[in-house]
Write a protein that holds these residues in place. Structure first.
Motif, PDB file in Angstrom:
ATOM      1  N   LEU A  35       0.513  -1.344   0.064  1.00  0.00           N
ATOM      2  CA  LEU A  35      -0.165  -0.027  -0.674  1.00  0.00           C
ATOM      3  C   LEU A  35       1.629   1.437   0.113  1.00  0.00           C
ATOM      4  O   LEU A  35       1.155   1.855   1.066  1.00  0.00           O
ATOM      5  CB  LEU A  35      -1.210  -0.066   1.177  1.00  0.00           C
ATOM      6  N   PRO A  36       1.786   1.534  -1.249  1.00  0.00           N
ATOM      7  CA  PRO A  36       1.950   2.905  -1.547  1.00  0.00           C
ATOM      8  C   PRO A  36       2.086   4.171  -0.793  1.00  0.00           C
ATOM      9  O   PRO A  36       0.723   4.571  -1.549  1.00  0.00           O
ATOM     10  CB  PRO A  36       3.148   2.203  -2.293  1.00  0.00           C
ATOM     11  N   GLY A  37       2.869   4.717  -0.560  1.00  0.00           N
ATOM     12  CA  GLY A  37       2.122   6.170   0.073  1.00  0.00           C
ATOM     13  C   GLY A  37       2.193   7.003  -1.498  1.00  0.00           C
ATOM     14  O   GLY A  37       2.836   6.789  -2.096  1.00  0.00           O
ATOM     15  N   GLY A  38       1.684   8.544  -1.303  1.00  0.00           N
ATOM     16  CA  GLY A  38       1.630   9.292  -2.658  1.00  0.00           C
ATOM     17  C   GLY A  38       0.609   9.458  -3.356  1.00  0.00           C
ATOM     18  O   GLY A  38      -0.079  10.120  -2.738  1.00  0.00           O
ATOM     19  N   ARG A  60       0.018  12.157 -12.408  1.00  0.00           N
ATOM     20  CA  ARG A  60       1.657  11.332 -13.216  1.00  0.00           C
ATOM     21  C   ARG A  60       1.841  11.045 -11.415  1.00  0.00           C
ATOM     22  O   ARG A  60       3.296  10.823 -11.434  1.00  0.00           O
ATOM     23  CB  ARG A  60       2.224  13.354 -13.369  1.00  0.00           C
ATOM     24  N   LEU A  61       1.796  12.039 -10.926  1.00  0.00           N
ATOM     25  CA  LEU A  61       1.777  11.235  -9.059  1.00  0.00           C
ATOM     26  C   LEU A  61       1.653   9.726  -9.162  1.00  0.00           C
ATOM     27  O   LEU A  61       2.394   9.069  -8.668  1.00  0.00           O
ATOM     28  CB  LEU A  61       0.988  11.484  -8.157  1.00  0.00           C
ATOM     29  N   LEU A  62       0.640   8.969  -9.719  1.00  0.00           N
ATOM     30  CA  LEU A  62       0.184   8.297  -9.791  1.00  0.00           C
ATOM     31  C   LEU A  62       0.873   7.396  -9.998  1.00  0.00           C
ATOM     32  O   LEU A  62       1.213   6.081  -9.743  1.00  0.00           O
ATOM     33  CB  LEU A  62      -1.581   7.760  -9.889  1.00  0.00           C
ATOM     34  N   VAL A  63       1.238   7.727 -11.314  1.00  0.00           N
ATOM     35  CA  VAL A  63       2.157   6.974 -12.237  1.00  0.00           C
ATOM     36  C   VAL A  63       4.305   6.263 -11.516  1.00  0.00           C
ATOM     37  O   VAL A  63       4.364   5.400 -11.632  1.00  0.00           O
ATOM     38  CB  VAL A  63       2.786   7.108 -13.509  1.00  0.00           C
TER      39      VAL A  63
END
Length: 251
Positions: A35-38, A60-63
């Protein structure tokens, strides 16, 4: 297998139990879930509202967040469709990330496989009405829309069909929209609510014990309309039904 789970903003804020059930189920199936943050949003809401700059920045942040993973599982048909259709246009790694992004039921059907799901020995004797969100149905083609003259296919009911004892309520309009449609429900609230009431009328006449859906947004919309009309039919995401039917607990 290690995979990343993306719980969209509305799941994180309004229905975190769906994400918990998904993690529990995936771990029971032998998937190591990250479950990566960001990234907190795929960017679809601002993009649909005409704010392309904010939508592209969120995508872009999701990528960037999910590029390190070989599989990204998304708890939303519309968010998955947005990533598939637009990620390659906003980021260098967008194309590869889009190709490795799966809607939850799609991941279970195409990657995990029905035999491994049957091995869970899940059991539930309820009769459920299945509501597949419009993007999952027509954007991702998880099932054959009734207006298409194509051979019938339905990955969602195939996944649910691994649960022993579960039956499907017959709907007059099996792939009708619930009326939510993101910003459509804000811009056209009267039409949106009428579509939701029509959907609930069809479900109510079917004799279903509960509604099972691929999309939390549809569940929230139908639940709100149901509460206003004094209807209390349970609404479950596919992950919640599979988790509880497998004795995992769910949430």
């Amino acid at each position: 297998m290690r995979a990343a789970l993306f719980a969209p903003c509305f799941v994180d804020q309004l229905a975190p139990g769906v994400a918990i059930a998904a993690v529990q189920l995936l771990e029971r199936l032998g998937v190591e879930v990250a479950l990566p943050g960001g990234a907190a949003c795929c960017g679809q809401p601002p993009a649909n509202a005409g704010d392309a700059r904010s939508g592209d920045a969120a995508l872009r942040l999701l990528v960037e967040t999910f590029a390190p993973f070989t599989h990204t599982i998304v708890l939303s048909g519309s968010c998955t469709t947005h990533v598939r259709q637009h990620a390659a246009q906003v980021a260098r790694l967008g194309g590869p990330v889009a190709q490795r992004t799966y809607e939850f039921c799609e991941f279970l059907h195409d990657v995990i496989g029905l035999d491994r799901l049957r091995a869970l020995a899940a059991s539930d004797t309820r009769c459920v009405a299945v509501h597949i969100g419009c993007h999952a149905l027509r954007g991702l083609q998880l099932a054959t829309p009734s207006e298409r003259m194509l051979p019938a296919m339905d990955k969602v009911r195939a996944v649910l069909g691994t649960v022993r004892g579960l039956s499907f309520a017959p709907l007059q309009r099996p792939d009708e929209c619930c009326g939510f449609g993101g910003s459509f429900s804000v811009g056209e609230p009267a039409v949106s609510a009428r579509m939701g009431r029509d959907r609930l009328d069809d479900i109510g006449a079917s004799g279903a014990d509960a509604v099972v859906s691929t999309d939390v947004s549809c569940m929230l919309h139908l639940s709100a309309i149901g509460r206003a009309a004094g209807r209390t039919l349970p609404m479950l995401h596919v992950a919640q039904l599979l988790a509880t039917a497998s004795g995992i607990g769910g949430a």
